[in-house]
Design an enzyme around this catalytic site. Structure first.
Site, PDB file in Angstrom:
ATOM      1  N   GLY A 153       0.866  -1.245  -0.012  1.00  0.00           N
ATOM      2  CA  GLY A 153      -0.288   0.006  -0.139  1.00  0.00           C
ATOM      3  C   GLY A 153       0.957   1.293   0.116  1.00  0.00           C
ATOM      4  NE  ARG A 154      -2.660   5.514   1.894  1.00  0.00           N
ATOM      5  CZ  ARG A 154      -3.925   6.120   2.353  1.00  0.00           C
ATOM      6  NH1 ARG A 154      -4.221   7.240   2.287  1.00  0.00           N
ATOM      7  NH2 ARG A 154      -4.339   5.230   3.472  1.00  0.00           N
ATOM      8  CB  ILE A 155       3.138   2.674   4.752  1.00  0.00           C
ATOM      9  CG1 ILE A 155       2.390   3.772   5.315  1.00  0.00           C
ATOM     10  CG2 ILE A 155       4.423   2.625   5.500  1.00  0.00           C
ATOM     11  CD1 ILE A 155       1.989   3.570   6.721  1.00  0.00           C
ATOM     12  NE  ARG A 175      -5.658  -6.140  -1.123  1.00  0.00           N
ATOM     13  CZ  ARG A 175      -6.428  -5.087  -1.118  1.00  0.00           C
ATOM     14  NH1 ARG A 175      -7.865  -5.208  -1.283  1.00  0.00           N
ATOM     15  NH2 ARG A 175      -5.990  -3.775  -1.172  1.00  0.00           N
ATOM     16  CB  THR A 234       6.178  -0.429  11.927  1.00  0.00           C
ATOM     17  OG1 THR A 234       5.967  -0.395  10.332  1.00  0.00           O
ATOM     18  CG2 THR A 234       7.508  -0.304  12.217  1.00  0.00           C
ATOM     19  NE  ARG A 236      -3.298  -0.503  14.085  1.00  0.00           N
ATOM     20  CZ  ARG A 236      -2.580   0.449  13.822  1.00  0.00           C
ATOM     21  NH1 ARG A 236      -1.321   0.523  13.569  1.00  0.00           N
ATOM     22  NH2 ARG A 236      -3.394   1.555  13.594  1.00  0.00           N
ATOM     23  CD  GLU A 265       0.324  -1.002  20.760  1.00  0.00           C
ATOM     24  OE1 GLU A 265       0.995  -1.453  19.908  1.00  0.00           O
ATOM     25  OE2 GLU A 265      -0.175   0.239  20.469  1.00  0.00           O
ATOM     26  CG  HIS A 285       1.902   1.959  18.189  1.00  0.00           C
ATOM     27  ND1 HIS A 285       0.716   1.309  18.244  1.00  0.00           N
ATOM     28  CD2 HIS A 285       1.954   2.341  16.899  1.00  0.00           C
ATOM     29  CE1 HIS A 285      -0.001   1.536  17.217  1.00  0.00           C
ATOM     30  NE2 HIS A 285       0.687   2.263  16.481  1.00  0.00           N
TER      31      HIS A 285
END
Length: 329
Positions: A153-155, A175, A234, A236, A265, A285
């Site tokens: 994805g974007r990150i 995917r 980084t 989940r 957390e 986090h």
């Protein structure tokens, strides 16, 4: 309007330029973390607008039922911690900007910092130097190694770009739609999940936590990793099946882990099993915790409040509430 902001650990929000958007409202900021429903109900009994910082506090039906004045929850990004159905039933609007088109550069940068820290043993070398020791081990170079991006994805795409700049071979697994984007960006796509985990020197996870991705990384995936490979998370913690990373590290595959996220957390127990491994680099986090990122996030969050106060709510994730009667005051 009475506005409550939860979990602002370092009392940062009031120092942001965008905080001026709330001028004229009655704002209360809580700097601790509290999940106890009774305590939260007492703190928030007069709250009309609740501001959440990402997913730090769960907002479920048992709490919502005890907040009779609540009319708006304003936050940014995904919302698995909010009982949307209960909000709709109670007439509470949930506004959450999904910031389309922009990755969290802060999270991508932290990912790369953790990769470097793990590969070069930076925390261990620093601690040794401060303890009067000189060079305690040999690190690993990144150039020529294979960087695995799980979830393009974007990150993930941003981190892939960092890897390419460092001379790494980038291999993606995701995917088919995401793999097509990876190929278009000039990266290779793995032929299978098994090949992906077996081939990569570094595997970094970049997926949202949704039912389809929960526990997507299993014990057999980690067992395929090289004994000197690094797993980075980084995103989940529940992307990895609970408990299997500890077992995998004990078994020696992967050899290293770099983590910014945990099952529960905040982590306040120094005896947490994951923290006991010398080859684990861990941070609390902080992927999105930069002043620049906060300014962007809270600009969106406060704009949602301003829009609601003007009678024109935006970024509403439960639009059915708009068709119902207003919540009794």
């Amino acid at each position: 309007m009475k506005i409550s902001i939860l979990d602002d650990y370092f009392d940062t929000v009031r120092t942001l330029a965008c905080f001026n958007k709330l001028k004229g409202h009655d704002v209360e900021i809580w700097n601790d973390h509290m999940q106890d429903t009774g305590v939260l109900a007492g703190r928030l009994k007069d709250t009309e607008c609740l501001v959440l910082i990402r997913e730090r506090t769960k907002i479920q039906a048992d709490l919502l039922d005890r907040l009779p004045r609540l009319r708006l929850i304003s936050q940014r990004s995904v919302y698995p911690h909010i009982d949307i159905a209960a909000c709709t039933r109670l007439g509470v609007i949930v506004s959450s900007s999904q910031h389309p088109g922009l990755p969290s550069y802060a999270a991508a940068e932290l990912t790369w910092a953790l990769i470097l820290a793990c590969a070069r043993q930076l925390p261990q070398q620093m601690a040794a130097l401060k303890a009067g020791k000189w060079q305690i081990g040999v690190g690993t170079a990144l150039r020529g190694k294979t960087l695995g991006i799980f979830g393009y994805g974007r990150i993930g795409a941003t981190v892939a770009g960092y890897g390419k700049a460092f001379g790494m071979n980038v291999l993606a697994w995701a995917r088919e739609e995401s793999l097509a984007r990876a190929r278009a960006d000039g990266h290779a796509a793995a032929r299978s999940k098994a090949e992906f985990f077996a081939t990569c020197d570094i595997v970094t996870l970049h997926m949202r936590l949704v039912p389809a991705t929960r526990n997507i990384v299993k014990a057999e995936d980690l067992a395929r990793m090289k004994p000197d490979a690094i797993l980075v998370n980084t995103s989940r913690a529940p992307l990895i099946e609970e408990g299997v990373l500890v077992a995998a590290l004990r078994a020696g595959r992967p050899g290293y882990a770099a983590l910014d996220v945990f099952e529960d957390e905040p982590v306040l127990d120094p005896d947490l099993p994951l923290l006991q491994f010398p080859k684990v680099v861990a941070t609390p986090h902080i992927g999105y915790v930069t002043r620049d990122e906060y300014e962007m996030q809270f600009t969106d969050i406060f704009d949602q409040i301003v829009a609601f106060a003007a009678g024109r709510p935006i970024n509403v994730v439960n639009p059915d509430v708009l068709a119902g009667a207003a919540r009794p005051q």
